[in-house]
Write a protein that holds these residues in place. Structure first.
Motif, short mmCIF file in Angstrom:
data_model
loop_
_atom_site.label_atom_id
_atom_site.label_comp_id
_atom_site.label_asym_id
_atom_site.label_seq_id
_atom_site.Cartn_x
_atom_site.Cartn_y
_atom_site.Cartn_z
N ALA A 78 0.85 -1.19 0.00
CA ALA A 78 0.00 0.00 0.00
C ALA A 78 0.88 1.24 0.00
N ILE A 79 0.31 2.36 -0.41
CA ILE A 79 1.03 3.63 -0.42
C ILE A 79 0.52 4.45 0.75
N GLY A 80 1.38 4.70 1.72
CA GLY A 80 0.96 5.36 2.94
C GLY A 80 0.37 6.74 2.71
N ASP A 81 0.94 7.49 1.76
CA ASP A 81 0.47 8.85 1.51
C ASP A 81 -0.84 8.87 0.71
N PHE A 82 -1.22 7.73 0.17
CA PHE A 82 -2.47 7.68 -0.59
C PHE A 82 -3.64 7.47 0.36
N THR A 83 -4.82 7.89 -0.08
CA THR A 83 -6.01 7.65 0.74
C THR A 83 -6.39 6.17 0.63
N VAL A 84 -7.30 5.76 1.52
CA VAL A 84 -7.80 4.39 1.48
C VAL A 84 -8.37 4.08 0.10
N SER A 85 -9.17 5.00 -0.43
CA SER A 85 -9.79 4.70 -1.73
C SER A 85 -8.73 4.63 -2.82
N GLU A 86 -7.71 5.48 -2.76
CA GLU A 86 -6.67 5.41 -3.80
C GLU A 86 -5.94 4.08 -3.75
#
Lengths: 517, 366
Positions: free
Chosen positions: A355-363
């Protein structure tokens, strides 16, 4: 539930009414904990339950707001780890604090005053190490460099380090995380011997069967409070899990009988060179059938990670490797193409690859499928459809998040893993590679993730489950392949698999030629 | 509140820079108050000043919007100068090739040529980075030098105005380009032309690209975590190339606008790139940083820097101070802005993953 005290006199360690608050969190609330000489007292709890805080207070890294610490009946005010060491309290760290290029004796001598002033006195240190290892059955050679040693041997050095400083109270923080079942048994023998000498041991673990096997007493923490004191004879693994989580927990999910279908993932002659330039995986053949979970057991570093990465298309195998997904050769396909054919991948390193930490859950949920017709129309992302999809999945996978627009890094490990699982399972994969799906995840989320894996299996997905947690492999897998030094040394049916048998294979003890499917 | 304070820090940095500028004015015996007045009047004093400021801001905004796209994908584009030149050259060649097309066709055509020229100049270092692990900071800077020499060669040779050859003066410039390619003036009597609107649209387009399209999603994913992007099946090499190509294309568009929005309506070189670009390829980076590497915030930021450029010219004229002072003032503002903590943090936030990106590009064929 409290057992009768087996001895008189003051306990070795007593922590009374410890309370420690951090802004917004109570890390320890009125915690009572004591260790008597000659016993193993287990501290059990999930991540964030307050175990580390309590131990950091013991080592003087935190000062409690309320409560007191008594050592051998005397109140003591510890303000730094060196004071703890002087008071004969020792710590065996989860991550070994060793310099790989130095010898065992040099490592042990680090941080200790030499009798010869500014000059080192390594011969004397070596001599002491020999004495200690002989007296405790530790089998440590002081003159060998640390990098040559196995993980189990390195852990013994950590114990020697503590004994060298004559620790009477030993704290072992998740000491079995990296050990094979045989090494765990050896460790337990050593620990038993030390309690017989009158030392006290604090054992921190979340592996319930080990806790049951080793402990004299068990204290369970949840949300900073003590939720139970018990002894192994009066409890069970289910019971302990309930105390940790606060509700009944199914430790291994119900696996309904499913007749496996055709092989959906077919691996032949898979070899790959690892990061160290040596062969990490050596001629592995595997078939994973639809409707089955094939578990890969093995001590970490025996080629499991590389195997998963090759199948996912992230690492190039050596020539001669053939991988088929539903009969289609994919060994030269890109990750994108593999995913389009129905491959899903839950990577081992959740925060790096998953997962990408800086991305939102939906992203993060649309990370794989953002370009599909479902989520984009005429070159623009379709936020309506994305929102609906993500809200549905967040609910379906019980992800605890304030909203789908929350940055993913602010969720707990368990919830981040649920986000990844939601993404990877929502497509209904043909083949799923799940690497360490519940490592570092709270019990509640782990239970949930296990149910989802079995559910996906029942729907016909071929799952390759890679895990260092032998309980997880034994509980979920229809067949278990054991990897040792890059090879699959045996494949065992679920019904024939025992912890001991698999453990021996993991340690490289097998007499036949490596088995094939 | 804290956010407000943090947001004001670059402005404070600018203020300190102006104070130092005032000290410099005092040092050469001019009045700092009059200096400030001349600066502000020159930049924003009347319609005409505002129009010139907007025109000066245009290439900064285009380059800056491109910079935000590159940075969000963890690639650093220092090649604005070369990309401006490349776009200008290609659009000039198109205008020379088909000068008689009607304006309605020729204007879009030269703009597209600018996009393509700059896009190629960006795609080259992008592809070199993605497929051969060549450091894009070095390759974009190097390409600036190559582009300047290409410009000098073309304008002295194949593209030179035949009249210059006839007269023997041989000034390195093209002939006056077709009026059909000229960007229409928006307000009669000012220099405000269509290019300003195009730059604003481009900044909005950059925003839409980054946050509303699948391609922008991929660029940001690669920028934040090349490993996770790769594991999810995103093609990291393609994305890296695309980021620099798109970034470069906006610089190229700025180049076309510089040529076809100019009064001379021709491309001239003095042998350096700054002579043609006015260093917009570098100042655009500063404008983007001042705008927090957000394409929409780059709009006011570019306008401020555009104002500084026009204001400084006025300051020089009114107070009769040396031209070097205006240049120095501009430089001081740039140094203070870039070294202010918040801007630096922002810079680090979007460049901290470069090592990971480089590693991800090296292995695997994603």
């Amino acid at each position: 539930m409290t057992p009768p005290p087996p001895q008189t006199g003051p306990p070795l360690l007593e922590m009374r009414g410890i309370t420690k608050r951090f802004p917004g969190v109570i890390a320890n609330q009125d915690v009572d904990f004591d260790v008597r000489a000659g016993e193993v007292h287990t501290l059990l709890g999930e991540n964030g339950a307050g175990k580390s805080t309590l131990m950091k207070i013991l080592f003087g890294l935190y000062q409690p707001e309320e409560g007191e610490v008594l050592l051998r009946g005397e109140p003591i005010d510890i303000t730094s780890p060196s004071e703890a060491i002087d008071a004969r309290v020792g710590m065996v760290h989860q991550h070994f604090m060793l310099v790989p290029t130095m010898t065992v004796a040099e490592n042990v001598a680090l941080g200790i005053k030499s009798d010869r002033g500014p000059l080192t006195d390594l011969d004397a240190v070596s001599e002491r190490i020999r004495e200690i290892s002989e007296a405790h059955g530790l089998a440590v050679d002081p003159d060998v460099e640390v990098w040559r040693l196995s993980v189990g041997e390195r852990q013994r050095i950590e114990i020697v380090k503590a004994l060298f400083r004559d620790a009477e109270l030993l704290v072992l923080d998740e000491p079995t995380a990296v050990l094979t079942p045989q090494e765990v048994d050896d460790l337990f023998v050593i620990l038993r011997r030390m309690t017989e000498e009158g030392r006290g041991i604090i054992f921190i673990s979340h592996k319930l069967h080990e806790v049951m096997a080793l402990s004299d007493r068990i204290t369970v923490l949840r949300n900073g409070r003590v939720t139970g004191h018990t002894v192994p004879a009066e409890t069970s693994r289910e019971n302990l899990a309930e105390m940790m989580v606060g509700r009944a927990v199914k430790l291994s999910p119900h696996r309904p009988d499913v007749t496996p279908g055709a092989p959906r993932l077919k691996i032949r002659g898979l070899s790959v060179v690892g990061d160290r330039g040596t062969r990490a995986v050596d001629q592995v053949d595997l078939d994973v059938f639809g409707g089955e979970i094939l578990g890969i057991a093995g001590v970490s570093g025996n080629g499991q990670r590389e195997l998963a990465e090759v199948v996912a298309g992230l690492r190039k195998p050596e020539p001669g490797t053939s991988i088929e997904l539903d009969g289609q050769a994919i060994d030269s396909a890109s990750t994108r193409e593999r995913r389009d054919l129905g491959l899903s991948y839950v990577p081992e390193e959740r925060m790096r690859d998953g997962a990408i930490g800086d991305f939102t859950v939906s992203e993060n949920i649309i990370l794989v499928d953002h370009g599909s017709e479902k989520f984009s129309a005429s070159g623009l992302l379709n936020f309506g459809a994305i929102k609906d999809h993500c809200n549905k999945l967040v609910e379906q996978f019980a992800v605890k998040t304030p909203s789908i627009e929350t940055p993913t890094s602010s969720l707990s490990g368990g919830n981040i893993q649920k986000v990844i699982m939601a993404r990877e399972l929502s497509a209904g994969p043909a083949v799923l590679i799940a690497s360490q799906p519940t490592r570092g995840v709270d019990i509640g989320s782990a239970e949930y993730i296990h149910e989802r894996l079995v559910e996906q299996r029942d729907r016909g997905t071929a799952t390759l489950l890679i895990s260092e947690d032998l309980d997880e492999v034994l509980g979920l897998s229809d067949r278990i392949a054991v990897m040792f030094e890059g090879r699959v040394v045996a494949i065992v049916d679920h019904d024939d698999a025992t912890r001991e048998g698999i453990g021996l294979l993991m340690a490289g003890v097998f007499d036949e030629e490596p088995a094939t499917t | 509140m804290r956010k407000l304070v943090a947001g004001a820090i670059p402005l404070l940095a600018a203020l300190v820079a102006f104070l130092i500028g005032a000290l410099m004015l005092v040092a050469i015996g001019a009045s700092p108050w009059e200096g400030l007045k001349a600066l502000v009047d020159g930049a924003f004093g009347d319609t005409n000043a505002l129009a010139v400021t907007a025109v000066k801001a245009t290439p900064l905004l285009l380059v800056g919007a491109g910079i935000t796209i590159a940075f969000r994908a963890s690639v650093i584009n220092i090649g604005g100068e070369g990309q401006i030149v490349a776009g200008a050259l290609l659009s000039t060649m198109v205008a020379l090739l088909v000068p008689d097309l009607p304006a309605i066709l020729l204007v879009p055509l030269v703009l597209i040529a600018g996009l393509i020229g700059g896009g190629i100049a960006g795609a080259i270092p992008g592809a070199l980075k993605a497929y051969a692990s060549v450091n894009e900071i070095l390759s974009t800077i190097m390409l600036n030098l190559v582009m300047v020499q290409l410009m000098n060669y073309l304008l002295r040779g194949p593209l030179i105005d035949p009249l210059e050859v006839e007269a023997g003066t041989r000034i390195p410039q093209t002939e006056r380009l077709s009026d059909n390619a000229a960007l229409p003036t928006l307000i009669e009597g000012t220099r405000l032309h269509l290019g300003v609107v195009i730059a604003l649209l481009a900044a909005v387009a950059a925003y839409v690209l980054l946050w509303r399209t699948p391609l922008g999603f991929r660029l940001r994913a690669v920028g934040h975590s090349p490993e996770a992007a790769k594991a999810a099946g995103i093609k990291v090499k393609q994305s890296t190339t695309a980021a620099l190509a798109i970034s470069g294309s906006l610089g190229g568009l700025a180049g076309a606008i510089l040529v076809f929005g100019s009064e001379g309506q021709r491309m001239v070189t003095d042998g350096s790139s700054a002579g043609f670009t006015g260093s917009a390829g570098f100042n655009g980076i500063v404008a983007a940083l001042f705008g927090g590497l957000h394409p929409l915030w780059t709009i006011p930021s570019s306008f401020l820097f555009g104002g500084l450029l026009t204001g400084a010219t006025n300051l020089q004229r009114v107070l009769q101070v040396p031209a070097a002072l205006a240049v120095a003032l501009n430089g001081i503002v740039v140094v203070f802005v870039v070294s202010s903590g918040r801007v630096r943090e922002r810079l680090e936030q979007f460049t901290s993953k470069r090592a990971e990106l480089n590693a991800a590009l090296k292995d695997g064929d994603s």
